[in-house]
Write a protein that holds these residues in place. Structure first.
Motif, PDB file in Angstrom:
ATOM      1  N   GLN A   1      -6.033   5.212  -6.546  1.00 46.66           N
ATOM      2  CA  GLN A   1      -6.426   6.432  -5.845  1.00 46.66           C
ATOM      3  C   GLN A   1      -7.320   6.164  -4.628  1.00 46.66           C
ATOM      4  N   PRO A   2      -6.777   5.517  -3.597  1.00 47.39           N
ATOM      5  CA  PRO A   2      -7.608   5.209  -2.432  1.00 47.39           C
ATOM      6  C   PRO A   2      -7.989   6.424  -1.602  1.00 47.39           C
ATOM      7  N   VAL A   3      -7.145   7.453  -1.565  1.00 47.04           N
ATOM      8  CA  VAL A   3      -7.344   8.594  -0.665  1.00 47.04           C
ATOM      9  C   VAL A   3      -7.577   9.863  -1.467  1.00 47.04           C
ATOM     10  N   PRO A   4      -8.025  10.958  -0.816  1.00 45.15           N
ATOM     11  CA  PRO A   4      -8.260  12.201  -1.550  1.00 45.15           C
ATOM     12  C   PRO A   4      -7.054  12.660  -2.358  1.00 45.15           C
ATOM     13  N   ALA A   5      -7.334  13.286  -3.479  1.00 47.65           N
ATOM     14  CA  ALA A   5      -6.290  13.637  -4.445  1.00 47.65           C
ATOM     15  C   ALA A   5      -5.203  14.509  -3.857  1.00 47.65           C
TER      16      ALA A   5
END
Length: 349
Positions: A216-220
Motif C-alpha cells: 500500500q504505497p499510495v492512498p487507499a
C-alpha cells in the motif's frame, strides 16, 4: 444450538514497545471482545479499531457491537452465514466491531460442532509461520530490532515506511545490515505518492537490497496511482487499505492495480475474506494475510483462514507478538500453533 447471552467489553492491551507507522504511533491496542454463548459452547471474537484505517474509535466499535446483540440472541447458531449477513447489512462500514461479532458467532458454531475453524475453509489446522514487523524507528534502532528478531527465529521482516524516501531508505538499509539474510518487505501505509514509490524502489535497487513486496504505497482511494506504481516498479505491489470488500478486490484486479491482495480480517471479516481469496486465485493474483494489533483471538482466527485455504504466499500475523501481555500464554517465535475447536483460544483475562 440457539444463542443465549452475548457480551461485549473493551480489551485494552499494552504493547511491548511503541509502534509507529506513517499513520501514527500506538502504545496500547484498544480493542474489543465479544462473547457468544450457546447451551454447549462459548465463542470469542476480537476487533482492533484504528481510526485512520478502519474509521472507528474503540467507543464507536463497542457501541456497534452492543447494538448488534439484539440481532443475535435467541437465533440458531447453525444459521451463522445468515446472522453474519444481517449484522453486516445493518451496520455497514463498522469493520472492527463486525469482525469481533462475526468471529464470535463462527467460533461458537465450530465449538458446538467440535471442529476447528480451518475446516470451514477446507483444511486442517496446521501451523502457520509469520513475519515480524519493524516499526518506524531511527536506523540504528531499526537495525537492533532486526537483529533481535533474527535471534528470535524470524527470517521474514516487514519494515514500516511512508515517511520521506531518504529516511525510509536509510531505515531499510539498516535493517538489511542488521539482518542480512532475512527476506524484507516494506509497508508504506499510504504514505507515498507514485513518484516517491518509484524513487524508493530505484534507491533500493542501487544499493543491491532485495525487497519481496511494497505494501500500500499510495492512498487507499488512489487505485489509478496504485496501478501506475505497479507498472513502474519491478518490486511486487500489494493492495492493503484499498481492499476491504470482495467488490474492492474485483476493482483492483480489473484495473491491474496490484500483484498481491492483502486479506485482513479486521477489514473484511472471515466469510468475505474467503471470497476475496477466491477472487485473487481466479485472477492469478498472490494472496497476503495481515492483521491489526490483535491478541491471540484475532491472530488465531486469521491463522485458521490461512491454514484452511492454503494459498497464501505472504503471512503477516505478528500482532500479538508485539503485545506486552496476551490473553493467553503465547510464544514470541515465528510459528503460530493453532488448534480447535473453533479458533482454539479461550482468553484467561
Amino acid at each position: 444450538m440457539n444463542i443465549g447471552q452475548v457480551t461485549v467489553s473493551p480489551l485494552d492491551l499494552p504493547l511491548r514497545e511503541p509502534f509507529e507507522i506513517s499513520l501514527g504511533t500506538q502504545h496500547h491496542a484498544n480493542n474489543l471482545l465479544v462473547t457468544v454463548e450457546t447451551e454447549n459452547a462459548t465463542g470469542y471474537g476480537e476487533g482492533s479499531p484504528l481510526t485512520p484505517v478502519t474509521g472507528e474509535t474503540q467507543e464507536a466499535a463497542l457501541a456497534t457491537a452492543r447494538a448488534a446483540v439484539e440481532l443475535l440472541e435467541g437465533k440458531n447458531i447453525a444459521d451463522y452465514r445468515e446472522l453474519v449477513s444481517e449484522v453486516r447489512t445493518t451496520f455497514p462500514g463498522m469493520v472492527s466491531a463486525l469482525f469481533a461479532v462475526e468471529t464470535a458467532i463462527v467460533d461458537a458454531y465450530c465449538r458446538e460442532r467440535g471442529v476447528p475453524l480451518s475446516e470451514l475453509f477446507g483444511g486442517s489446522p496446521d501451523p502457520v509461520t509469520t513475519d515480524l514487523t519493524i516499526p518506524i524507528l531511527p536506523p540504528d534502532e531499526a537495525a537492533d530490532r532486526a537483529t533481535r528478531a533474527v535471534e528470535e527465529g524470524f527470517d521474514h521482516l516487514k519494515v514500516k515506511t511512508g515517511t520521506t524516501v531518504e529516511r525510509d531508505v536509510a531505515r531499510v538499509e539498516s535493517v538489511h545490515e542488521g539482518a542480512p539474510n532475512a527476506e524484507l518487505a516494506v509497508d508504506a501505509n499510504q504514505g507515498w505518492s507514485p513518484k516517491e514509490t518509484i524513487q524508493f524502489a530505484a534507491e533500493l535497487e542501487s544499493r543491491g537490497i532485495d525487497c519481496s513486496l511494497i505494501e500500500q504505497p499510495v492512498p487507499a482511494d488512489d487505485v489509478v496511482g496504485l496501478a501506475r506504481t505497479r507498472d513502474a516498479v519491478s518490486i511486487p505491489v500489494a493492495a492493503d487499505e484499498t481492499v476491504f470488500t470482495p467488490e474492492d478486490a474485483i476493482r483492483v484486479v480489473r484495473e491491474d492495480a496490484a500483484d498481491i491482495l492483502n486479506v485482513k480480517l479486521g477489514k473484511s471479516g472471515l466469510l468475505a475474506a474467503q471470497d476475496i481469496a477466491s477472487i485473487a486465485e481466479a485472477a492469478n493474483v498472490e494472496l497476503m494475510v495481515g492483521c491489526m494489533l490483535e491478541s491471540a483471538i484475532g491472530i488465531h482466527a486469521s491463522a485458521h483462514l490461512v491454514s484452511g485455504i492454503g494459498s497464501f504466499s505472504h503471512v503477516d500475523l505478528d500482532g500479538n507478538r508485539l503485545l506486552a501481555d496476551d490473553v493467553v500464554a503465547t510464544n514470541r517465535e515465528p510459528t503460530i500453533d493453532i488448534g480447535g475447536p473453533g479458533h482454539g483460544i479461550t482468553p484467561s483475562r
